[in-house]
Design a protein around this motif. Sequence first.
Motif, mmCIF file in Angstrom:
data_model
loop_
_atom_site.group_PDB
_atom_site.id
_atom_site.type_symbol
_atom_site.label_atom_id
_atom_site.label_comp_id
_atom_site.label_asym_id
_atom_site.label_seq_id
_atom_site.Cartn_x
_atom_site.Cartn_y
_atom_site.Cartn_z
ATOM 1 N N MET A 1 0.835 -1.213 0.000
ATOM 2 C CA MET A 1 0.000 0.000 0.000
ATOM 3 C C MET A 1 0.867 1.260 0.000
ATOM 4 N N ALA A 2 1.949 1.212 0.750
ATOM 5 C CA ALA A 2 2.851 2.368 0.807
ATOM 6 C C ALA A 2 3.451 2.649 -0.565
ATOM 7 N N GLU A 3 3.748 1.574 -1.315
ATOM 8 C CA GLU A 3 4.312 1.745 -2.654
ATOM 9 C C GLU A 3 3.331 2.455 -3.581
ATOM 10 N N ILE A 4 2.030 2.139 -3.419
ATOM 11 C CA ILE A 4 1.002 2.767 -4.251
ATOM 12 C C ILE A 4 0.948 4.268 -3.979
ATOM 13 N N PHE A 5 0.926 4.628 -2.702
ATOM 14 C CA PHE A 5 0.880 6.048 -2.351
ATOM 15 C C PHE A 5 2.145 6.779 -2.781
ATOM 16 N N ASP A 6 3.273 6.096 -2.703
ATOM 17 C CA ASP A 6 4.532 6.708 -3.147
ATOM 18 C C ASP A 6 4.505 6.965 -4.654
ATOM 19 N N LYS A 7 3.957 6.009 -5.387
ATOM 20 C CA LYS A 7 3.884 6.157 -6.843
ATOM 21 C C LYS A 7 2.943 7.297 -7.220
ATOM 22 N N LEU A 8 1.780 7.366 -6.544
ATOM 23 C CA LEU A 8 0.839 8.452 -6.810
ATOM 24 C C LEU A 8 1.455 9.803 -6.459
ATOM 25 N N TYR A 9 2.137 9.855 -5.328
ATOM 26 C CA TYR A 9 2.786 11.098 -4.898
ATOM 27 C C TYR A 9 3.805 11.549 -5.938
ATOM 28 N N MET A 247 -8.857 7.561 -13.295
ATOM 29 C CA MET A 247 -7.551 8.136 -13.628
ATOM 30 C C MET A 247 -6.449 7.595 -12.729
ATOM 31 N N ILE A 248 -6.753 7.426 -11.447
ATOM 32 C CA ILE A 248 -5.750 6.875 -10.520
ATOM 33 C C ILE A 248 -5.399 5.437 -10.907
ATOM 34 N N ILE A 249 -6.425 4.639 -11.210
ATOM 35 C CA ILE A 249 -6.177 3.262 -11.644
ATOM 36 C C ILE A 249 -5.369 3.244 -12.929
ATOM 37 N N SER A 250 -5.699 4.158 -13.844
ATOM 38 C CA SER A 250 -4.980 4.233 -15.116
ATOM 39 C C SER A 250 -3.504 4.548 -14.899
ATOM 40 N N ILE A 251 -3.219 5.445 -13.965
ATOM 41 C CA ILE A 251 -1.825 5.799 -13.665
ATOM 42 C C ILE A 251 -1.086 4.629 -13.051
ATOM 43 N N LEU A 252 -1.730 3.958 -12.099
ATOM 44 C CA LEU A 252 -1.070 2.860 -11.390
ATOM 45 C C LEU A 252 -0.909 1.619 -12.264
ATOM 46 N N ALA A 253 -1.969 1.289 -13.027
ATOM 47 C CA ALA A 253 -1.953 0.067 -13.840
ATOM 48 C C ALA A 253 -1.476 0.300 -15.264
ATOM 49 N N GLU A 254 -1.252 1.586 -15.622
ATOM 50 C CA GLU A 254 -0.802 1.949 -16.970
ATOM 51 C C GLU A 254 -1.780 1.455 -18.025
ATOM 52 N N THR A 255 -3.072 1.684 -17.780
ATOM 53 C CA THR A 255 -4.132 1.312 -18.724
ATOM 54 C C THR A 255 -4.637 2.568 -19.421
ATOM 55 N N PRO A 256 -5.380 2.415 -20.549
ATOM 56 C CA PRO A 256 -5.935 3.590 -21.243
ATOM 57 C C PRO A 256 -6.865 4.383 -20.334
#
Length: 283
Positions: A1-9, A247-256
């Motif tokens: 979970m921390a990795e997800i927040f770090d990536k979004l940040y 949009m958040i899912i798209s950023i994290l999963a690299e989907t359209p």
Amino acid sequence: MAEIFDKLYLYFQFPFVRYALIVAVLVSLCASMLGVILVLKRFSFIGDGLSHVAFGAMAIAAVAGLTNNMLIVIPITVICAVLILCAGQNSKIKGDASIALISVSSLAIGYLLYNVFSTSSNVSGDVCSTLFGASSILTLKQSDMWISVIMSVIVMGLFVFFYNKIFSVTFDENFACATGTSAKLYNLIVAVITAVIIVLAMNLVGSLLISALIIFPALSAMRVFSTFKSVTICAVVNSVVCTSVGMIISILAETPVGATIVAVDAALFIIYTVVGMAAGRRK
């Protein structure tokens, strides 16, 4: 979970990502407000029709080599919105037929122009990105964001200012005319606003997926709520939440981006349908 927040940040440190989120939220908010009106008036497919018109207009702008395609796309889409509205009031051409006539013609002309006159070496990629949404939503400039902000504020202002008139025209057009309200004028306002929102949403979800951005939030809200105000508020909340999550899912999963947002909207519609059925059984 921390990795997800770090990536979004990390991603949200880039200005263009913040611009993209702001534009996406504003466009989805306006689209959901109009969606309630269009669904209730049984004119939902005007969004689909105008999106095809916008595709054809974007092809014209691309062939003309314009850096700011809004100069062509918005006027052409608005004109076609007026034509669809006028043709829909013609006894010889019903509303759904006029939408099909204009939208299919625009789609065909747009694809033809892309193939015959395009200077790009990747015509298929250009067409695909226009139809299903492009990564350009994540390369927005500050000027693009401000254009969307200004247009969205105008749309929301018109909706709030003419709320009572739009409400009466939506539910009982004949009664509205009898009380002195110009139904044609307010139908024209709705059509023009829809055209503007369609153009703003092109980069977000693409021309083939715009209808989902307009219809899904309204239909989801109608599964649970029954009054116009509650449906509108719920649709706006649904749209903003689904767009942000998508949009958040798209950023994290690299989907359209566009397809992800529509998939989230579809999932929420299923949830609301189940909730509505459960509430109906309890009653």
